[in-house]
Design an enzyme around this catalytic site. Structure first.
Site, mmCIF file in Angstrom:
data_model
loop_
_atom_site.group_PDB
_atom_site.id
_atom_site.type_symbol
_atom_site.label_atom_id
_atom_site.label_comp_id
_atom_site.label_asym_id
_atom_site.label_seq_id
_atom_site.Cartn_x
_atom_site.Cartn_y
_atom_site.Cartn_z
ATOM 1 N N HIS A 138 0.824 -1.215 0.000
ATOM 2 C CA HIS A 138 0.000 0.000 0.000
ATOM 3 C C HIS A 138 0.860 1.268 0.000
ATOM 4 O O HIS A 138 1.979 1.284 0.509
ATOM 5 C CB HIS A 138 -1.033 0.011 1.143
ATOM 6 C CG HIS A 138 -0.516 0.223 2.527
ATOM 7 N ND1 HIS A 138 -0.884 -0.572 3.596
ATOM 8 C CD2 HIS A 138 0.317 1.164 3.057
ATOM 9 C CE1 HIS A 138 -0.306 -0.129 4.692
ATOM 10 N NE2 HIS A 138 0.430 0.914 4.394
ATOM 11 N N GLU A 143 -4.962 0.431 0.061
ATOM 12 C CA GLU A 143 -4.721 -1.000 0.229
ATOM 13 C C GLU A 143 -4.887 -1.728 -1.107
ATOM 14 O O GLU A 143 -5.422 -1.155 -2.069
ATOM 15 C CB GLU A 143 -5.716 -1.555 1.264
ATOM 16 C CG GLU A 143 -5.569 -0.953 2.662
ATOM 17 C CD GLU A 143 -4.347 -1.485 3.428
ATOM 18 O OE1 GLU A 143 -3.353 -1.897 2.798
ATOM 19 O OE2 GLU A 143 -4.399 -1.457 4.670
HETATM 20 N N1 LIG Z 1 -0.187 4.817 6.210
HETATM 21 C C1 LIG Z 1 1.185 4.494 6.455
HETATM 22 C C2 LIG Z 1 1.927 4.515 5.161
HETATM 23 O O1 LIG Z 1 1.941 5.830 4.636
HETATM 24 C C3 LIG Z 1 3.324 3.996 5.434
HETATM 25 O O2 LIG Z 1 4.134 4.195 4.316
HETATM 26 C C4 LIG Z 1 3.273 2.525 5.707
HETATM 27 C C5 LIG Z 1 4.595 1.923 6.150
HETATM 28 O O3 LIG Z 1 4.883 2.165 7.488
HETATM 29 P P1 LIG Z 1 6.340 2.051 8.046
HETATM 30 O O4 LIG Z 1 7.128 3.131 7.402
HETATM 31 O O5 LIG Z 1 6.226 2.253 9.521
HETATM 32 O O6 LIG Z 1 6.843 0.702 7.678
HETATM 33 O O7 LIG Z 1 2.212 2.195 6.554
HETATM 34 C C6 LIG Z 1 1.437 3.168 7.212
HETATM 35 O O8 LIG Z 1 0.316 2.457 7.510
#
Ligand SMILES: N[C@@H]1[C@@H](O)[C@H](O)[C@@H](COP(=O)(O)O)O[C@@H]1O
Length: 262
Positions: A138, A143
């Site tokens: 995503h 999603e």
């Molecule tokens: N909504 C955010 C995204 O914008 C982000 O890029 C992703 C990855 O998160 P992380 O960087 O903590 O792995 O998941 C989250 O849910």
């Protein structure tokens, strides 16, 4: 897509920060699209350092965040409003009136999503959008199976995203909101530049499928194959499943100096 593989997440983040800084220097009124999650933290730290030590000026910049949980107050420690102020806005003097984050407490979600799209348009569109990637591919909270033409709207998180993000809520999955507001993939694709950052082995499969797999709504980030100016900043672990990793390194090492902004 331009795939930039660095030895570490920090090195990749600093390279990405240089691209942001160059834009802000060239266009002080730049419109930045911003992301949350653990991935952009070092990039934000580097922008704060540049602001403090190199006078990088954000006072005329406008920002739009990708997404927000529905039902969390702005003061909630896990709201993206709170995250952005703690990790970036409080340290770089962006004008409060230039900051835009979807309103997860809006009484009329549909109207507030439409207004958000209008604000992006009124600002002249997004010059540079920062993206992370979920382990399910995503971007924002778009999603798998999200429409490639989608605009800012309400979405339901997948079970996998709820599990992934539970770590921010003390491991308590039941505390992770089930719904969010996210910019659409259509909105993201209209940004004039997209910088996607991905670090760690947990992202390797999503990265490989997004870069080298079929363009598919099942892997939302794969849509960036159709974007005219998308750069991916990876560490070695996130790049580990790429078949053509050596080719990307070869290209990057031979990039003409005048093209080298990262
Ligand atoms: N909504 C955010 C995204 O914008 C982000 O890029 C992703 C990855 O998160 P992380 O960087 O903590 O792995 O998941 C989250 O849910």
């Amino acid at each position: 897509m331009e795939v930039i593989i660095k030895k570490s997440a920090d090195a990749a983040s600093i390279a990405a920060a240089r691209v942001v800084a160059r834009l802000v220097q060239e266009k002080p009124t730049a419109v930045l699209g911003l992301a949350t999650g653990s991935t952009p933290l070092k990039l934000y730290k580097e922008l704060i350092r540049m602001h403090r030590e190199e006078d990088l000026d954000f006072s005329r910049v406008t920002t739009f965040n990708l997404d927000e949980y529905i039902g969390l107050e702005k003061t909630h420690a896990q709201s993206y409003y709170h995250f952005m102020h703690e990790n970036l806005f409080n340290h770089i003097h962006v004008k409060p009136e230039n900051i835009h984050i979807p309103d997860g407490m809006a009484p009329d979600v549909a109207a507030s999503c439409a207004a958000y799209e209008q604000q992006v348009a009124d600002a002249g569109g997004i010059d540079l959008q920062i993206l992370g990637i979920g382990s399910d591919g995503h971007v924002g909270f778009n999603e798998p199976t999200s429409s490639f033409t989608s605009r800012t709207r309400i979405k339901t998180l997948t079970r996998q995203t709820v599990e992934d993000n539970a770590r921010f809520f003390g491991g308590a999955e039941h505390q992770v909101p089930r719904h969010c507001i996210t910019m659409g993939i259509g909105t993201i694709m209209e940004a004039r530049m997209n910088l996607l950052l991905a670090f760690g082995e947990r992202k390797a499969t999503a990265v490989a499928e997004s870069v080298e797999g079929a363009v598919s709504a099942m892997m939302p980030a794969s849509v960036l194959q159709h974007h005219p100016n998308a750069k991916l900043f990876l560490d070695e672990a996130a790049a580990s499943a790429l078949k053509l990793a050596d080719y990307y390194r070869w290209v990057y090492e031979r990039k003409p100096e005048w093209q080298r902004d990262a």
